[in-house]
Design a protein around this motif. Structure first.
Motif, mmCIF file in Angstrom:
data_model
loop_
_atom_site.group_PDB
_atom_site.id
_atom_site.type_symbol
_atom_site.label_atom_id
_atom_site.label_comp_id
_atom_site.label_asym_id
_atom_site.label_seq_id
_atom_site.Cartn_x
_atom_site.Cartn_y
_atom_site.Cartn_z
ATOM 1 N N ASP A 212 76.557 -40.016 101.882
ATOM 2 C CA ASP A 212 76.319 -39.381 103.176
ATOM 3 C C ASP A 212 75.673 -40.370 104.149
ATOM 4 O O ASP A 212 76.072 -40.480 105.315
ATOM 5 C CB ASP A 212 75.416 -38.163 102.975
ATOM 6 N N SER A 222 79.111 -36.564 109.300
ATOM 7 C CA SER A 222 79.166 -36.100 107.919
ATOM 8 C C SER A 222 78.692 -34.657 107.786
ATOM 9 O O SER A 222 77.718 -34.248 108.417
ATOM 10 C CB SER A 222 78.301 -37.010 107.038
ATOM 11 N N TYR A 224 77.299 -32.619 104.750
ATOM 12 C CA TYR A 224 76.848 -32.731 103.362
ATOM 13 C C TYR A 224 76.685 -31.331 102.775
ATOM 14 O O TYR A 224 75.933 -30.509 103.294
ATOM 15 C CB TYR A 224 75.526 -33.496 103.292
#
Length: 328
Positions: A212, A222, A224
């Motif tokens: 990440d 990103s 996550y």
């Protein structure tokens, strides 16, 4: 051999099976005449199983840094031989970690970190990590500090010198530190998107957190998801966020009997142009199924970063092609 030569696949299916984008297929055909597909009566490109197998080899070799222009005259057997030679020269993940472990034994930063870990001294460990990070870029910090620390902790735990509590403590502190760093990276609104997680049964979060942060350091937006998610949940997140890519952290175990079915389901549940990347200590245990779904297997943090750069460049090319189709 005859069955392999039958032309069965249109360009969209060929791109999905081989992992080579439609744009690249056309470019390779136009510039290098590597694969000349059969043309149907309606002028559609049709590819055989043999073509698909050759394209897979070409993709793997170009991913390893070999220029496509140097591969255009090679037969499929030559390509297989070259790939075997190239792969034999790549240091495996475990060997890489062992080398880092040996180097780390004489490194003051690593030894100071270990001393803080033995005493559960979070403040001191965070200070050591902060000083080390200021001396390098994020990739160097991950490869030269974080990974060696985690590897050495793992070895000392297995040898009885440390307890499992030390390993959990180390992971928790490193994750806290890395997440703070990640929040400082500038991510543009139009940045490419990636979903980061681990498949069901994979409970270690260290690899996913590092993935990440590396993605953020390269300018990716990103999402996550944490660890141990079902294929359905991962696919839902990918499709709803319109992500270009998935990173799967696969650390332990390396023999989950449900993994093959999960990965196949994931591959079928996402759009054809979504790229799957997998990395971690246990990834080699699932190499066959990962290869089958055209996943990119990364062996080091640098390999992961370089793969993201390659995918990002391809996204730009595809956007330009779509623009040209629409307006030119």
């Amino acid at each position: 051999m005859t069955g392999l030569l039958v032309k069965n696949y249109g360009i969209k299916k060929a791109a999905k099976l081989s992992g080579v984008s439609e744009y690249t297929l056309r470019a390779w055909e136009r510039r290098y005449s590597i694969i000349i597909p059969f043309r149907s009566e309606s002028n559609r490109r049709l590819y055989s199983e043999y073509d698909i197998n050759k394209l897979k080899l070409l993709r793997k070799l170009t991913e390893r840094g070999i220029q496509i222009s140097n591969l255009s005259s090679l037969s499929i057997n030559d390509l297989k031989g070259l790939l075997n030679r190239v792969d034999s020269e790549i240091i495996s993940t475990d060997e890489k970690y062992l080398q880092l472990y040996d180097i780390a034994s004489v490194d003051k930063t690593i030894n100071d970190s270990l001393e803080a870990i033995k005493n559960f001294n979070e403040k001191k460990l965070l200070l050591i990590l902060h000083r080390a990070y200021k001396k390098s870029n994020f990739l160097e910090f991950v490869e030269n500090v974080l990974f060696p620390v985690m590897v050495k902790i793992g070895y000392q735990w297995k040898s009885g010198l440390l307890r499992i509590a030390h390993e959990h403590f180390t992971s928790a502190v490193i994750v806290k530190f890395v997440l703070k760093i990640s929040s400082e990276f500038e991510i543009k609104n139009k940045a490419p998107k990636i979903v980061i997680t681990s498949p069901d049964g994979q409970h270690h979060d260290f690899g996913a957190i590092i993935g990440d942060s590396l993605a953020a350091s390269e300018g990716w937006k990103s999402t996550y998801l944490g660890v141990s998610l079902s294929a359905e949940d991962i696919a839902t997140a990918v499709n709803q966020t319109n992500s270009h890519c998935i990173f799967l952290s696969i650390i332990y175990p390396n023999d989950n009997p449900r993994m093959e079915a999960q990965l196949l389901e994931l591959s079928k549940s996402i759009h054809d142009d979504v790229v799957i990347i997998a990395g971690g200590n246990a990834v080699t245990g699932y190499k066959d199924i990962l290869t089958n779904i055209n996943a990119h297997i990364v062996k080091t943090p640098k390999h992961f970063r370089d793969t993201l750069k390659s995918i990002r460049n391809q996204i730009r090319i595809d956007k330009r092609e779509n623009y040209e189709k629409k307006y030119l």
